[in-house]
Design an enzyme around this catalytic site. Structure first.
Site, PDB file in Angstrom:
ATOM      1  N   CYS A  72       0.823  -1.216   0.000  1.00 56.70           N
ATOM      2  CA  CYS A  72       0.000   0.000   0.000  1.00 56.70           C
ATOM      3  C   CYS A  72       0.849   1.255   0.000  1.00 56.70           C
ATOM      4  O   CYS A  72       0.615   2.173  -0.772  1.00 56.70           O
ATOM      5  CB  CYS A  72      -0.938  -0.010   1.205  1.00 56.70           C
ATOM      6  SG  CYS A  72      -2.008   1.446   1.279  1.00 56.70           S
ATOM      7  N   CYS A  98      -1.701   1.605  -3.073  1.00 53.53           N
ATOM      8  CA  CYS A  98      -2.780   2.589  -2.997  1.00 53.53           C
ATOM      9  C   CYS A  98      -2.306   4.008  -2.726  1.00 53.53           C
ATOM     10  O   CYS A  98      -2.884   4.958  -3.266  1.00 53.53           O
ATOM     11  CB  CYS A  98      -3.801   2.158  -1.948  1.00 53.53           C
ATOM     12  SG  CYS A  98      -3.117   1.459  -0.439  1.00 53.53           S
ATOM     13  N   LYS A 110      -0.410   5.431  -5.874  1.00 52.57           N
ATOM     14  CA  LYS A 110      -1.406   5.461  -6.951  1.00 52.57           C
ATOM     15  C   LYS A 110      -2.396   6.601  -6.749  1.00 52.57           C
ATOM     16  O   LYS A 110      -2.761   7.293  -7.711  1.00 52.57           O
ATOM     17  CB  LYS A 110      -2.129   4.114  -7.008  1.00 52.57           C
ATOM     18  CG  LYS A 110      -3.187   4.010  -8.089  1.00 52.57           C
ATOM     19  CD  LYS A 110      -3.756   2.604  -8.126  1.00 52.57           C
ATOM     20  CE  LYS A 110      -4.339   2.210  -6.787  1.00 52.57           C
ATOM     21  NZ  LYS A 110      -4.835   0.820  -6.754  1.00 52.57           N
ATOM     22  N   TYR A 120     -10.103  -3.158 -10.264  1.00 49.76           N
ATOM     23  CA  TYR A 120      -9.921  -1.794  -9.779  1.00 49.76           C
ATOM     24  C   TYR A 120      -8.547  -1.239 -10.114  1.00 49.76           C
ATOM     25  O   TYR A 120      -8.415  -0.046 -10.439  1.00 49.76           O
ATOM     26  CB  TYR A 120     -10.201  -1.722  -8.275  1.00 49.76           C
ATOM     27  CG  TYR A 120      -9.138  -2.315  -7.376  1.00 49.76           C
ATOM     28  CD1 TYR A 120      -8.147  -1.514  -6.825  1.00 49.76           C
ATOM     29  CD2 TYR A 120      -9.136  -3.669  -7.069  1.00 49.76           C
ATOM     30  CE1 TYR A 120      -7.176  -2.050  -5.995  1.00 49.76           C
ATOM     31  CE2 TYR A 120      -8.167  -4.206  -6.242  1.00 49.76           C
ATOM     32  CZ  TYR A 120      -7.185  -3.398  -5.712  1.00 49.76           C
ATOM     33  OH  TYR A 120      -6.220  -3.924  -4.906  1.00 49.76           O
ATOM     34  N   GLU A 167      -8.164   2.109 -12.451  1.00 46.71           N
ATOM     35  CA  GLU A 167      -7.530   3.296 -11.875  1.00 46.71           C
ATOM     36  C   GLU A 167      -6.374   3.780 -12.745  1.00 46.71           C
ATOM     37  O   GLU A 167      -6.254   4.978 -13.031  1.00 46.71           O
ATOM     38  CB  GLU A 167      -7.070   2.988 -10.452  1.00 46.71           C
ATOM     39  CG  GLU A 167      -8.237   2.877  -9.488  1.00 46.71           C
ATOM     40  CD  GLU A 167      -7.852   2.368  -8.110  1.00 46.71           C
ATOM     41  OE1 GLU A 167      -8.672   2.521  -7.179  1.00 46.71           O
ATOM     42  OE2 GLU A 167      -6.739   1.824  -7.953  1.00 46.71           O
ATOM     43  N   HIS A 222     -27.313  21.399   1.862  1.00 47.49           N
ATOM     44  CA  HIS A 222     -27.495  21.969   0.532  1.00 47.49           C
ATOM     45  C   HIS A 222     -26.622  23.217   0.334  1.00 47.49           C
ATOM     46  O   HIS A 222     -26.468  24.011   1.261  1.00 47.49           O
ATOM     47  CB  HIS A 222     -28.968  22.345   0.346  1.00 47.49           C
ATOM     48  CG  HIS A 222     -29.276  22.939  -0.988  1.00 47.49           C
ATOM     49  ND1 HIS A 222     -29.391  22.162  -2.129  1.00 47.49           N
ATOM     50  CD2 HIS A 222     -29.471  24.232  -1.373  1.00 47.49           C
ATOM     51  CE1 HIS A 222     -29.666  22.959  -3.151  1.00 47.49           C
ATOM     52  NE2 HIS A 222     -29.709  24.218  -2.722  1.00 47.49           N
ATOM     53  N   GLU A 272     -26.243  15.392  -0.422  1.00 43.34           N
ATOM     54  CA  GLU A 272     -27.643  15.532  -0.023  1.00 43.34           C
ATOM     55  C   GLU A 272     -28.556  14.578  -0.785  1.00 43.34           C
ATOM     56  O   GLU A 272     -29.650  14.242  -0.318  1.00 43.34           O
ATOM     57  CB  GLU A 272     -28.122  16.969  -0.206  1.00 43.34           C
ATOM     58  CG  GLU A 272     -28.238  17.430  -1.643  1.00 43.34           C
ATOM     59  CD  GLU A 272     -28.745  18.870  -1.755  1.00 43.34           C
ATOM     60  OE1 GLU A 272     -29.722  19.220  -1.072  1.00 43.34           O
ATOM     61  OE2 GLU A 272     -28.141  19.650  -2.517  1.00 43.34           O
TER      62      GLU A 272
END
Length: 449
Positions: free
Chosen positions: A43, A48, A51, A178, A182, A438, A443
């Site tokens: 990682c 990750c 990346k 994935y 990516e 908002h 939301e």
């Protein structure tokens, strides 16, 4: 335990191994860890973290293009791959130093060499030294799978992609998981021509079909080409250093880089686990029980080397649980329900809980589906007409939210909070009772009717 050199010996200083080492030491255990490459693991060093930094870097291409619609004039825009690459690698160095400091501060001994198991309570370092321990923890992670076809020696994996000497003009990515999606997004955003080839017709297996379809539509509009049901047959290196790639029954595709991203396999080859009576699974994984214990009572395994969820936070939780169980006086195990996950594609998607297909199978079709299909406000001034999609999967009988699935800007950041609600078993009515914030994309999660 004084009869052993250490109370705990950890093989692998990745996320799970470092966490287990630190927590075990905090409980008073004598701990050592062996790492044959760099402290930090996949990682931190080649996964990750670097990346995600490349994802951030590639996003500026989009942001700079959109700036003009917001009144900003940016002239002379250029991109230097070497600057981004070297900046990312420097941060990897910083993180490795931080992880090393963590081990030192917790008085964990660390050996920068390979270690193999020689018995239930012993390991052997590459230097020849033999060490004994009351418990051994295997946390060596997984390794990219390289398919067997002529010319695969000309290909790279996610291990090497961070060290490219220059930005390629043409990139082929094999795979549609994935990692593949990516890197396809990164190179596409940086101006490369990207072709994704996959041996099957499915991308991002395990994610909700609606998100997969939306990502396919958007990325195709962004210029990524797809060739499904096209296994790679042959890769030939040309005189100029480029590659000619034969896929399926189609015409060969020219490329400068061919990135293989077809999955990862537990890195257990040659680890010596048979000396402790441990038999590996068909995929090379180490079978473990709910407390991460292997078939040998003194040896445990966590992270990608097992057959459970291959995610960094899972490895960390598992490592922590092992340390607490062995030295903290508390039996602890990791729970695998409602695990959030994300794909940092462009745009990103994120999910937690059951997909619609999984829910319909588990609840005999007695589910309700709520969706919000909208154009993110930040895209209104841009030339892109990409739309976000949020989806709630709800048990019709109890009204409990079984799954949340999102694609659109910042989806992973938003999902982390929603995962708490799904883990807590909140109902759709409780979502609806929450006041909307908002204006925001988030939301939409409490406005679906």
């Amino acid at each position: 335990m004084a009869d052993y050199d250490y109370d705990l010996f950890v093989i692998g200083a990745g996320s799970g191994g470092v966490r287990a080492s630190r927590i075990a030491a905090s409980h008073g255990a004598r701990v050592a860890v062996a790492e044959e490459f760099r402290i930090g693991g996949t990682c931190v060093i080649r996964g990750c973290v670097p990346k995600k930094l490349l994802v951030y870097g590639s996003h500026f291409a989009e942001e700079l293009q959109d700036a003009a619609h917001y009144g900003w004039s940016v002239e002379g825009m250029t991109f230097d791959w070497n600057v981004l690459r070297d900046t990312v690698l420097r941060d990897v160095d910083r993180l490795e130093a931080a992880y090393t400091t963590t081990l030192d501060n917790n008085k964990v001994d660390h050996f920068h060499e390979r270690a193999t198991v020689t018995g239930p309570h012993s390991v052997k370092l590459a230097s020849g030294r033999e060490i004994t321990a009351q418990y051994i923890l295997i946390a060596v992670g997984a390794w990219p799978v390289m398919p067997d076809f002529p010319g695969n020696e000309h290909c790279i994996t996610s291990n090497e992609v961070f060290h490219l000497s220059s930005l390629p003009k043409r990139v082929i990515v094999q795979g549609a998981g994935y990692i593949a999606m990516e890197f396809a997004g990164i190179f596409n955003a940086l101006g490369c021509h990207v072709t994704v080839v996959n041996r099957s017709e499915t991308m991002l297996r395990g994610y909700d079909a609606a998100l997969r379809d939306r990502l396919l539509q958007i990325t195709m509009a962004r210029g990524i080409e797809y060739k499904f049901n096209c296994p790679i047959k042959l890769v030939e290196k040309q005189v100029d250093g480029s590659l000619m790639v034969s896929v399926g029954d189609q015409d060969p595709i020219p490329a400068d880089v061919l990135l293989i991203a077809t999955g990862r396999r537990p890195k257990t080859d040659g680890l010596g686990l048979e000396s402790a009576g441990i038999t590996l699974g068909q995929g090379g994984e180490i079978p473990v029980d709910e407390y991460s214990k292997t078939a040998c009572a003194s040896i445990y395994a966590v992270g990608d080397v097992t057959d459970r969820v291959q995610l960094t936070p899972i490895a960390i939780r598992e490592g922590h649980a092992v340390a607490d169980t062995l030295f903290g006086g508390t039996l602890r195990k990791t729970h695998y329900d409602a695990v959030p996950s994300a794909v940092f594609s462009q745009p990103p998607l994120a999910s937690v809980g059951l997909t619609e297909a999984q829910a319909r199978e588990m609840f005999a079709g007695n589910v309700k589906i709520f969706t919000a299909d909208f154009r993110p406000m930040k895209n209104v001034f841009a030339s892109r007409h990409e739309r976000g999609l949020y989806k709630l999967v709800v048990d019709a009988a109890s009204d409990r939210v079984l799954g949340v699935h999102m694609i659109g800007p910042d989806s992973p950041e938003i999902l982390q909070a929603v995962a708490i609600a799904v883990r807590a078993g909140l109902t759709k009515a409780e979502f609806d009772d929450t006041i909307a914030l908002h204006p925001s994309m988030a939301e939409e999660l409490v406005l679906m009717r």
